[in-house]
Structures are given as C-alpha cells and as structure tokens.
Design a protein around this motif. Structure first.
Motif, PDB file in Angstrom:
ATOM      1  N   THR A   1      48.441  27.394  24.628  1.00  0.00           N
ATOM      2  CA  THR A   1      49.223  26.174  24.775  1.00  0.00           C
ATOM      3  C   THR A   1      48.764  25.165  23.742  1.00  0.00           C
ATOM      4  OG1 THR A   1      47.719  25.040  26.265  1.00  0.00           O
ATOM      5  CG2 THR A   1      49.266  26.573  27.270  1.00  0.00           C
ATOM      6  N   GLU A   2      49.557  24.083  23.626  1.00  0.00           N
ATOM      7  CA  GLU A   2      49.195  23.076  22.635  1.00  0.00           C
ATOM      8  C   GLU A   2      47.852  22.423  22.955  1.00  0.00           C
ATOM      9  OE1 GLU A   2      52.673  20.570  22.216  1.00  0.00           O
ATOM     10  OE2 GLU A   2      53.629  22.322  21.284  1.00  0.00           O
ATOM     11  N   SER A   3      47.542  22.342  24.248  1.00  0.00           N
ATOM     12  CA  SER A   3      46.278  21.709  24.607  1.00  0.00           C
ATOM     13  C   SER A   3      45.172  22.744  24.825  1.00  0.00           C
ATOM     14  CB  SER A   3      46.474  20.857  25.854  1.00  0.00           C
ATOM     15  OG  SER A   3      47.134  21.617  26.839  1.00  0.00           O
ATOM     16  N   GLY A   4      45.333  23.922  24.254  1.00  0.00           N
ATOM     17  CA  GLY A   4      44.248  24.892  24.324  1.00  0.00           C
ATOM     18  C   GLY A   4      44.626  26.175  25.047  1.00  0.00           C
ATOM     19  N   ARG A   5      43.653  27.062  25.144  1.00  0.00           N
ATOM     20  CA  ARG A   5      43.861  28.366  25.730  1.00  0.00           C
ATOM     21  C   ARG A   5      43.756  28.290  27.252  1.00  0.00           C
ATOM     22  NH1 ARG A   5      42.065  34.129  24.701  1.00  0.00           N
ATOM     23  NH2 ARG A   5      40.731  34.136  26.538  1.00  0.00           N
ATOM     24  N   LEU A   6      44.725  28.900  27.935  1.00  0.00           N
ATOM     25  CA  LEU A   6      44.749  28.820  29.393  1.00  0.00           C
ATOM     26  C   LEU A   6      44.548  30.226  29.951  1.00  0.00           C
ATOM     27  CD1 LEU A   6      47.449  26.825  31.298  1.00  0.00           C
ATOM     28  CD2 LEU A   6      46.893  29.117  32.012  1.00  0.00           C
ATOM     29  N   GLU A   7      43.455  30.419  30.675  1.00  0.00           N
ATOM     30  CA  GLU A   7      43.209  31.744  31.244  1.00  0.00           C
ATOM     31  C   GLU A   7      43.918  31.863  32.576  1.00  0.00           C
ATOM     32  OE1 GLU A   7      38.874  31.944  31.215  1.00  0.00           O
ATOM     33  OE2 GLU A   7      39.084  33.540  29.739  1.00  0.00           O
ATOM     34  N   ALA A   8      45.102  32.472  32.554  1.00  0.00           N
ATOM     35  CA  ALA A   8      45.934  32.496  33.759  1.00  0.00           C
ATOM     36  C   ALA A   8      45.504  33.591  34.728  1.00  0.00           C
ATOM     37  CB  ALA A   8      47.390  32.675  33.370  1.00  0.00           C
ATOM     38  N   LEU A   9      45.020  34.723  34.209  1.00  0.00           N
ATOM     39  CA  LEU A   9      44.507  35.781  35.076  1.00  0.00           C
ATOM     40  C   LEU A   9      43.126  36.166  34.583  1.00  0.00           C
ATOM     41  CD1 LEU A   9      47.494  38.265  35.528  1.00  0.00           C
ATOM     42  CD2 LEU A   9      46.808  36.389  37.020  1.00  0.00           C
ATOM     43  N   LYS A  10      42.179  36.286  35.530  1.00  0.00           N
ATOM     44  CA  LYS A  10      40.830  36.631  35.123  1.00  0.00           C
ATOM     45  C   LYS A  10      40.323  37.792  35.964  1.00  0.00           C
ATOM     46  CE  LYS A  10      36.402  34.574  34.332  1.00  0.00           C
ATOM     47  NZ  LYS A  10      35.516  33.585  34.908  1.00  0.00           N
ATOM     48  N   GLN A  11      40.022  38.893  35.314  1.00  0.00           N
ATOM     49  CA  GLN A  11      39.414  40.067  35.949  1.00  0.00           C
ATOM     50  C   GLN A  11      40.158  40.495  37.213  1.00  0.00           C
ATOM     51  OE1 GLN A  11      37.545  40.951  33.187  1.00  0.00           O
ATOM     52  NE2 GLN A  11      36.112  41.774  34.682  1.00  0.00           N
ATOM     53  N   VAL A  12      41.490  40.559  37.108  1.00  0.00           N
ATOM     54  CA  VAL A  12      42.268  40.940  38.289  1.00  0.00           C
ATOM     55  C   VAL A  12      42.257  42.462  38.457  1.00  0.00           C
ATOM     56  CG1 VAL A  12      44.592  41.038  39.258  1.00  0.00           C
ATOM     57  CG2 VAL A  12      43.729  38.913  38.263  1.00  0.00           C
ATOM     58  N   SER A  13      41.846  42.924  39.612  1.00  0.00           N
ATOM     59  CA  SER A  13      41.861  44.358  39.904  1.00  0.00           C
ATOM     60  C   SER A  13      42.429  44.591  41.290  1.00  0.00           C
ATOM     61  CB  SER A  13      40.440  44.940  39.871  1.00  0.00           C
ATOM     62  OG  SER A  13      39.877  44.793  38.601  1.00  0.00           O
ATOM     63  N   PHE A  14      43.326  45.558  41.398  1.00  0.00           N
ATOM     64  CA  PHE A  14      43.816  46.005  42.709  1.00  0.00           C
ATOM     65  C   PHE A  14      44.646  47.244  42.471  1.00  0.00           C
ATOM     66  CE2 PHE A  14      48.345  44.998  42.457  1.00  0.00           C
ATOM     67  CZ  PHE A  14      48.368  44.093  41.406  1.00  0.00           C
ATOM     68  N   SER A  15      45.011  47.928  43.545  1.00  0.00           N
ATOM     69  CA  SER A  15      45.889  49.072  43.329  1.00  0.00           C
ATOM     70  C   SER A  15      46.953  49.147  44.404  1.00  0.00           C
ATOM     71  CB  SER A  15      45.081  50.368  43.250  1.00  0.00           C
ATOM     72  OG  SER A  15      44.351  50.519  44.424  1.00  0.00           O
ATOM     73  N   VAL A  16      48.059  49.783  44.053  1.00  0.00           N
ATOM     74  CA  VAL A  16      49.175  49.961  44.977  1.00  0.00           C
ATOM     75  C   VAL A  16      49.339  51.460  45.214  1.00  0.00           C
ATOM     76  CG1 VAL A  16      51.613  49.510  45.401  1.00  0.00           C
ATOM     77  CG2 VAL A  16      50.297  47.942  43.959  1.00  0.00           C
ATOM     78  N   PRO A  17      48.954  51.949  46.404  1.00  0.00           N
ATOM     79  CA  PRO A  17      49.081  53.380  46.678  1.00  0.00           C
ATOM     80  C   PRO A  17      50.554  53.771  46.879  1.00  0.00           C
ATOM     81  CG  PRO A  17      47.601  52.277  48.242  1.00  0.00           C
ATOM     82  CD  PRO A  17      48.344  51.216  47.507  1.00  0.00           C
ATOM     83  N   ALA A  18      50.841  55.064  46.750  1.00  0.00           N
ATOM     84  CA  ALA A  18      52.205  55.555  46.949  1.00  0.00           C
ATOM     85  C   ALA A  18      52.674  55.241  48.360  1.00  0.00           C
ATOM     86  CB  ALA A  18      52.252  57.057  46.701  1.00  0.00           C
ATOM     87  N   ASN A  19      53.937  54.866  48.467  1.00  0.00           N
ATOM     88  CA  ASN A  19      54.561  54.597  49.762  1.00  0.00           C
ATOM     89  C   ASN A  19      53.956  53.453  50.561  1.00  0.00           C
ATOM     90  OD1 ASN A  19      56.693  56.480  49.935  1.00  0.00           O
ATOM     91  ND2 ASN A  19      55.133  58.084  50.032  1.00  0.00           N
ATOM     92  N   ARG A  20      53.245  52.586  49.872  1.00  0.00           N
ATOM     93  CA  ARG A  20      52.630  51.467  50.574  1.00  0.00           C
ATOM     94  C   ARG A  20      53.207  50.151  50.068  1.00  0.00           C
ATOM     95  NH1 ARG A  20      48.896  52.744  54.697  1.00  0.00           N
ATOM     96  NH2 ARG A  20      49.864  54.775  54.835  1.00  0.00           N
TER      97      ARG A  20
END
Ligand SMILES: Nc1ncnc2c1ncn2[C@@H]1O[C@H](COP(=O)(O)OP(=O)(O)OP(=O)(O)O)[C@@H](O)[C@H]1O
Ligand SMILES: [Mg+2]
Lengths: 279, 327
Positions: free
Chosen positions: B15-34
């Motif tokens: 952004t004009e006012s600097g770097r914006l860390e919107a997601l940080k170290q996001v981990s998860f999983s979506v199993p089949a049929n869930r």
C-alpha cells in the motif's frame, strides 16, 4: 418498454421539444427526396438569389439551387456523418476504455496520458492540422470527430469498467473461471451500454456542429455535396442582399443541436442521474 | 483424503503507506466431504484467504511464502494463471455474500447457467436440462419456465440459491462460501444452511465456509478455524471449540455471541479495543494488546499449544479453560 420511455420523455417539457425536433430532423433527412421535387445540386442561373416564395420555400442560393432541397439533403449528410463518426469513435473509445480499465496499471497510466494529451489539443487546430495533411474531405471530418470524442468516451468506459471490475457478479464470474475476454464481453460491456447510449445522444449535436463548422471553413465535405455549414458560409458572403441563405443554413444547425441536446439531457436525467453535471 | 491443505501461508499487500501483512503463517486443512468454518471479525483476512486460494488477490497483493496444496498434488500458490482459471468453477467453486450482486443483471438466469458449463462440451439443450435439474435441487419452483427470467425477477433468497446452484453445477471438489447468508434474513439463513448441508452430502464436496456468525458455523461445519488479524489463533472441531475454547480471543468471541447469552442484556458485550494496524503488527502475540491475560511472556511469539485431538490454540495461556462458557 419503448413506449414507456417515450411517454416519460414526453412528460418533460425539454424532452418533448427535444424528441419532436429529433424526429422532424431525422424524418426530413430520411425522406428528403420525397419532400422536394428539386435535385440538390441542380443549378439554374435564371433563379439565382430568389427570395422565399411558394416555388422555393427557403429561396435559392447564388447558383439558383433550391435551398430547402439543399437543407434537406444537407441534413442527410450531417446525420450520416454524425452517426458514422460517433459510431467509429464509440468503437475505438470502448476498446481503449476497456483496456485501460481492465488491463495492467502501467497501460492504464499510458492510455490516460494519451487521452489527456489528445484532449488538450484545441479542436480548431486539430481540424486545421488534419486538413493540411489530408486535404478537406469527409474523412478529415470523421477523423477530427474521433480525436475529439474518443478520449472522453474512453475515460467514461474506463471509469465504469473500474467500478464493475470489483462488482460482485464480476468477481463471481472470475471465481468461476471466466476468461478476461469473456468477462469484458459478457459481464462488463452489456452493463455499461446504458450510459454509452445516453452519451451518444448528447454528443451528436457536438458532431453536427463540428461538421457544420468545418464545412463553413471549407475544411469539410467538398462542394457540390450539400452541407449546412457550406450554406451558412454562402449566406454570410451574401448577407446584405440575400438574408434568407443564412437562415436556411443556420436554422437547421440550431434546431438539430437543440433537439439532440434536450433529448440527450432528458434521457440522462431519467436513466442515469450519476452522469448529471457532465457537460 | 485432504482436499485442501494450507501451510504457513503469508500474504502481503503493498500500500502507499507501507507493506501490510494480511495473512501470517496461516495453516489449516479441509478434509474430503467435510465443512470447515472460518470465523473472525471484519478485517481479519477472511476474504484475503479465499482470494489467495482462488488466485484472485488484488494487483497489489502477493503470496510471500507458504503452500496451498489442492487435492494432494497441486500447489495453488505456484500454479500459473491459466491452470488456475481451469480449476475455478470446475474443481473449486465460490458463492459470495451478496445475492443481489452475484448474478449479472443483464443476462437471463438460463444463459448464465449455460455459460458456466462452457467447458462441458454438452449441447445447448443438455446444458439447459442440467440447469433445470440443478435449479430443482436448490428448490426453485417451476425451473423450466424460470430459465428465461432475469435476476431482478427473483427474490433475494432465490438469487442466493441460484448462485449456489451455479457454483455446484460442475460438481466441484471444494465449495468456498464467503458469508453467503449474511445478507439474508434469519429464516432464509436457516433454510440456506440446510440446503447447503443437503447439497454437500449429495455432491460429496468439501466446504470452506466463511462467516462472522458463530451459530451458522456451529450448524453447518465439522471443523473450524478462528482468525484474528490475519493469523489462525485457534483451530479444531466445531465441538471442541464451542465447548472448550482455549484462546482468549475465541472465548471473548463466544461470550459476545448474542445467541449464547444466558440473560437478556441492555447492551451487547463487545471485545474492548480494536484490530491492530496490520502494517505495524505488535511483537509477540497479535492479540496481546487486547488481552486480559497478557503478561511479559506474551511479547514473544506464542506456541501452537495442542489441547487434545486436532484442537490447537496459538497462545501462551491455553491452559485456561472457561468452564462457565459451556453452560
Ligand atoms: N487490495 C488491498 N490492499 C491493501 N489492503 C488490503 C487489500 N485487501 C484487503 N486489505 C486489507 O487486508 C486486511 C484483511 O481484509 P479482508 O478483506 O480479507 O478482511 P475480511 O476478514 O474479509 O473482512 P470482512 O469481514 O469485512 O469481509 C484488512 O486490513 C484490509 O484492509
Ligand atoms: Mg470479506
């Protein structure tokens, strides 16, 4: 739909005047040959500078040509040029506007710079330059109209594209795998047709004025093709003893310009209040 | 099998006012049929997460590191735009929040449903037949005659169901829903959730469901992740989290949920403070400036504390259970 629109326009005083004038102008241009028994370029030296009479309702010019006939056929030329040149400008403007609005940022910036540069060029100088290069002709008129109109069209299309780009249904289409071409064609363009049509109806008088102005200066369509601007010019040359020629040339320009302007503004106010205030 | 596995995903916006860390170290999983729910207050990065998965981040956004593994073998974070576009609408489909805007206003519903199937190679008639079948599945009455109608001729709830029908048209492996019920009233919301559940069972797809409405997540999802300021602060099965939330943020979120309040109150409770400026993340735990339990330890990055089962809380003080909450 069509009739409802017409009724809504007719309810506004300016809209009613505009629509009536536009209808009269268009019909008289289309049926020019049925409305007069003279040929537009038929010279008859015996009848030079005849004042208005039952035989020649608007009088004749310095070559004895019937002015009403020339006005009617001149209307054909004016409208054909107006519609043709507007259509060409529209196609170019839409393509450039879509590219600027949907393409990469740097291309948008380059195009905006070009639009501004072209736009800042005065119309008269543009016309003179082009005529010097290509000679006076119909194409010179179309080219001038294009250069005058395209930047404005492209800018509006660009803004609308930017707005629609983040619209939910466009995001939805993108998230469902639609290609850029498909999105522009199917999801963006049909949604900006409305404002475009309104713009066209508001720009036709501008084009009519450009054509008349260039023909007046001898830069437009070549004689003996009838043109309102050329009639007006003849009129000024002979204004002392044949006042009717100026009227025959000037009146249709004024009526057409007013008609389309009133019509376009009413359409705009009825359907797209967002565009209000754009001159 | 796992349909989607997000590993250590980081997304930044320039952004004009600097770097914006919107997601940080996001981990998860979506199993089949869930169904996996994502909750978090406005601005915590839910839509950014979806856009990163779909390859539709804004021009100024960038996946700086991490992986998004789809169906075990494709890393969406590194997939080219053409291949990515091939997946969208086919293997991954999306439904958005606003039913009013999700459909193109100038095209008939039938035309839009036919367009979605452009890669199927079916004839126009067969495509229309599939559209009708799909509309029937989402309980649009008299679907044959409604194909020629335009979006404005349908009610809000119907439009949302049509959007769902379009998303499920190609039987995707993963359906992403970004607050698809927020714009609907309560009755319609329940009906839409029920419908989504049925359809998911029918088609056998996984769902990634975004909402800030906890009740909806509880109703629809098997597992959930709680996001705060672009980080996953707690994850586990819906049951684990609703009954034994361990992260202070999750606990507060549950306490603020009007549906769970035991008595009528004059003012709904809220979480004091605001989301931090993502251009200047606080050091250590992101929630620490708003947290009652914060101490010196919280100025260093907290661990992913295992609570039991798949339940994880990203907190130094995850041992504090809120017994009163489960009542
Ligand atoms: N294109 C962008 N440029 C800069 N910052 C952005 C951009 N898109 C999102 N952000 C920022 O990223 C953060 C997360 O935004 P996001 O839209 O993902 O939130 P959200 O959880 O979906 O919120 P909501 O519930 O309101 O939809 C916000 O701080 C937002 O300001
Ligand atoms: Mg969002």
């Amino acid at each position: 739909m069509m009739w409802r629109t017409v009724r809504r326009i007719m309810r506004e005083p300016l809209g009613a005047i505009g629509l009536t004038l536009v209808t009269v102008v268009v019909l008289s241009a289309v049926f020019a040959s049925a409305l007069t028994s003279y040929a537009p370029s038929k010279i008859s030296p015996a009848e030079r500078f005849a004042p208005p009479s039952l035989l020649h309702l608007l009088g004749t010019d310095h070559l004895g040509r019937d002015l009403l006939t020339r006005v009617l056929y001149g209307g054909r030329v004016a409208l054909l040029i107006a519609l043709g040149a507007t259509a060409v400008s529209l196609v170019v403007g839409v393509v450039l506007g879509l590219i600027a609005g949907y393409g990469p940022r740097w291309l948008d910036n380059v195009l905006l710079l070009i639009f501004d540069a072209v736009k800042s060029f005065p119309t008269v100088m543009l016309a003179l330059t082009l005529v010097t290069l290509f000679g006076p002709s119909l194409y010179a008129v179309v080219l001038v109209v294009m250069l005058v109109n395209v930047p404005g069209y492209a800018r509006i299309i660009r803004t609308q594209t930017l707005v629609l780009k983040s619209a939910e249904h466009v995001m939805a289409a993108r998230s469902m795998g639609a290609s850029a071409g498909r999105i522009l064609r199917v999801h963006i363009l049909p949604n900006i047709i409305g404002p475009i049509l309104i713009l066209i109806s508001m720009d036709i008088p501008v084009v009519v004025a450009i054509e008349a102005g260039m023909s007046f200066l001898g830069l437009g369509v070549r004689p003996p093709t009838p043109s309102w601007g050329a009639i007006l010019n003849d009129g000024f040359a002979n204004i002392r003893d044949s006042y009717w020629i100026v009227i025959a040339g000037g009146l249709p320009i004024v009526l057409t310009t007013l008609g389309f302007t009133f019509f376009g503004e009413t359409l705009r106010d009825l359907f797209d209040p967002r565009l209000k205030g754009r001159s | 099998m796992t349909v989607l596995e997000v590993k250590n995903l980081n997304v930044a916006f320039h952004t004009e006012s600097g770097r914006l860390e919107a997601l940080k170290q996001v981990s998860f999983s979506v199993p089949a049929n869930r169904s996996v729910g994502v909750v978090g207050e406005s601005g915590c990065g839910k839509s950014t997460l979806i856009n990163a998965i779909l390859g539709l981040l804004a021009d100024n956004g960038e996946i700086t590191s991490g992986e998004i593994i789809f169906e075990g073998d494709q890393d969406l974070a590194r997939l080219g735009p053409t291949a990515m576009r091939g997946l969208r609408g086919q293997s991954i489909a999306t439904v958005f929040q606003d039913p009013m805007g999700a459909l193109n206003p100038v095209l008939s519903v039938g035309r839009q449903m036919r367009d979605i199937q452009y890669r199927s190679g079916l004839s126009k008639r067969d495509k229309d037949a599939r559209s009708v079948a799909m509309l029937r599945k989402v309980r649009i009455p008299d679907p044959e005659s409604r194909l020629t109608q335009f979006p404005h001729e349908f009610s809000g709830g119907m439009k949302q169901r049509i959007a769902i029908a379009m998303a499920l048209m190609m039987e995707p492996a993963l359906l992403i829903a970004d607050e698809p019920t927020t714009a609907l009233d309560a009755t319609l919301e329940v009906a839409t959730i029920e419908l989504l559940k049925d359809l998911q069972r029918d088609i056998g797809c996984s769902v990634l469901f975004i909402s800030h409405h906890l009740g909806v997540i509880a109703e629809l999802c098997d597992e959930m992740i709680v996001m705060y300021a672009g980080e996953v602060v707690e994850s586990g099965t819906t049951r684990e989290i609703f009954h034994d939330a361990r992260h202070p943020y999750t606990q507060k979120l549950l306490a603020c949920d009007p549906a769970r309040l035991s008595q009528r109150v004059a003012r709904l409770p809220t979480i004091a403070g605001t989301l931090p400026d993502l251009r200047r993340r606080p050091s250590g735990c992101v929630f620490q400036p708003r947290c009652d339990r914060a101490d010196a330890q919280c100025l260093t990055t907290p661990p992913n504390a295992p609570i039991g089962g798949s339940h994880i809380a990203h907190c130094w003080h995850a041992d504090v259970s809120l017994g009163a909450m489960s009542a």
